[in-house]
Design an enzyme around this catalytic site. Sequence first.
Site, PDB file in Angstrom:
ATOM      1  N   ASP A  66    -100.039 162.585  61.116  1.00  8.34           N
ATOM      2  CA  ASP A  66     -99.913 164.040  61.009  1.00  8.34           C
ATOM      3  C   ASP A  66     -98.885 164.449  59.959  1.00  8.34           C
ATOM      4  OD1 ASP A  66     -97.743 163.080  62.479  1.00  8.34           O
ATOM      5  OD2 ASP A  66     -98.451 163.908  64.370  1.00  8.34           O
ATOM      6  N   ASP A 135     -94.692 166.633  76.184  1.00  9.42           N
ATOM      7  CA  ASP A 135     -95.781 167.465  76.728  1.00  9.42           C
ATOM      8  C   ASP A 135     -97.113 166.707  76.761  1.00  9.42           C
ATOM      9  OD1 ASP A 135     -96.540 167.384  74.071  1.00  9.42           O
ATOM     10  OD2 ASP A 135     -96.592 169.553  73.775  1.00  9.42           O
ATOM     11  N   HIS A 137     -98.583 165.069  74.230  1.00  8.91           N
ATOM     12  CA  HIS A 137     -99.392 165.012  73.001  1.00  8.91           C
ATOM     13  C   HIS A 137     -99.371 163.618  72.378  1.00  8.91           C
ATOM     14  CE1 HIS A 137     -95.711 166.385  70.402  1.00  8.91           C
ATOM     15  NE2 HIS A 137     -95.830 165.079  70.314  1.00  8.91           N
ATOM     16  N   GLU A 142    -101.802 168.929  70.843  1.00 11.11           N
ATOM     17  CA  GLU A 142    -101.101 169.548  71.958  1.00 11.11           C
ATOM     18  C   GLU A 142    -102.057 169.740  73.138  1.00 11.11           C
ATOM     19  OE1 GLU A 142     -98.110 169.366  71.609  1.00 11.11           O
ATOM     20  OE2 GLU A 142     -97.188 170.556  70.031  1.00 11.11           O
TER      21      GLU A 142
HETATM   22  P1  PGA Z   1     -90.646 160.780  69.310  1.00  9.26           P
HETATM   23  O1  PGA Z   1     -91.934 161.697  69.242  1.00  9.26           O
HETATM   24  O2  PGA Z   1     -91.093 159.415  68.945  1.00  9.26           O
HETATM   25  O3  PGA Z   1     -89.701 161.332  68.287  1.00  9.26           O
HETATM   26  O4  PGA Z   1     -90.121 160.865  70.706  1.00  9.26           O
HETATM   27  C1  PGA Z   1     -93.113 161.220  69.827  1.00  9.26           C
HETATM   28  C2  PGA Z   1     -94.216 162.220  69.591  1.00  9.26           C
HETATM   29  O5  PGA Z   1     -93.929 163.431  69.490  1.00  9.26           O
HETATM   30  O6  PGA Z   1     -95.387 161.797  69.516  1.00  9.26           O
END
Ligand code: PGA
Length: 259
Positions: A66, A135, A137, A142
């Site tokens: 992304d 959350d 995702h 999302e």
């Molecule tokens: P993080 O993010 O590795 O910084 O915890 C994970 C994500 O948002 O997929």
Amino acid sequence: MAEVVIVPDAARAGVLVAEEIVRLITRRPDAVLGVATGSTPLPVYEALRERVGGVDVSLLRAFALDEYVGIDPDHPESYRNVIRREVVEPLGLDPERVRVPAGALMGIETAGEEYEEAIASAGGIDLQILGIGTDGHIGFNEPGSSFASRTRVKTLTQQTREDNARFFESVDDVPEHCITQGLGTILAARHLVLLAFGAGKAEAVAGAIEGPVTASVPGSAIQLHSHVTVVVDEAAASALRFGDYYRYAWSHKPAWQGL
Ligand code: PGA
């Protein structure tokens, strides 16, 4: 179901996954890796850096999950820059063979479709590294994202913007939109490797692995894939119902199977 590997710490997870990636590159020098940003995959990249000396990575290709939409491409936290800094340079990859979705406003309408075409013409992704958001995702899909979705523009939840504010001066500087591989894109990769560390991820991990398959927990899409490895530390595994079974299965796994 997913194979769940519970490890003592993130460094051990990094070594396990890096060893699997080295096996993949050795078998197939022009393999296609799906790379993720955020804090979670960093131990994998660090362990890989220590191992790539003996492996030819000149043909390796990679696609990021992304990118933020509208972010200045020179911003240090644009994923184009994060991938260059954390993956391309330290591992010595050919920058021409590493793609990140185009988050520039100009051309954003067609950027998703072009990214899908690039992945398809590379022959698809062999191994996709995934983190998971608090959350639920994966990528930036999302809650509510379609399991059939492909690379497209999404609106970030306030939760995700707050989680990512640590990379910016304030939460107000976190972009509101992103372009992300869809859940359908992720499910088309041949091997999914999802990592999570820390108690803050325990609920999302339990929902993704053991909860109902639902768009409300996008990570639960992994239950639809036939080859998934989840690597978590004890804290991220703390809400799992079947933790004892996962430990038992891992300790009895035939050595020849790999991840
Ligand atoms: P993080 O993010 O590795 O910084 O915890 C994970 C994500 O948002 O997929």
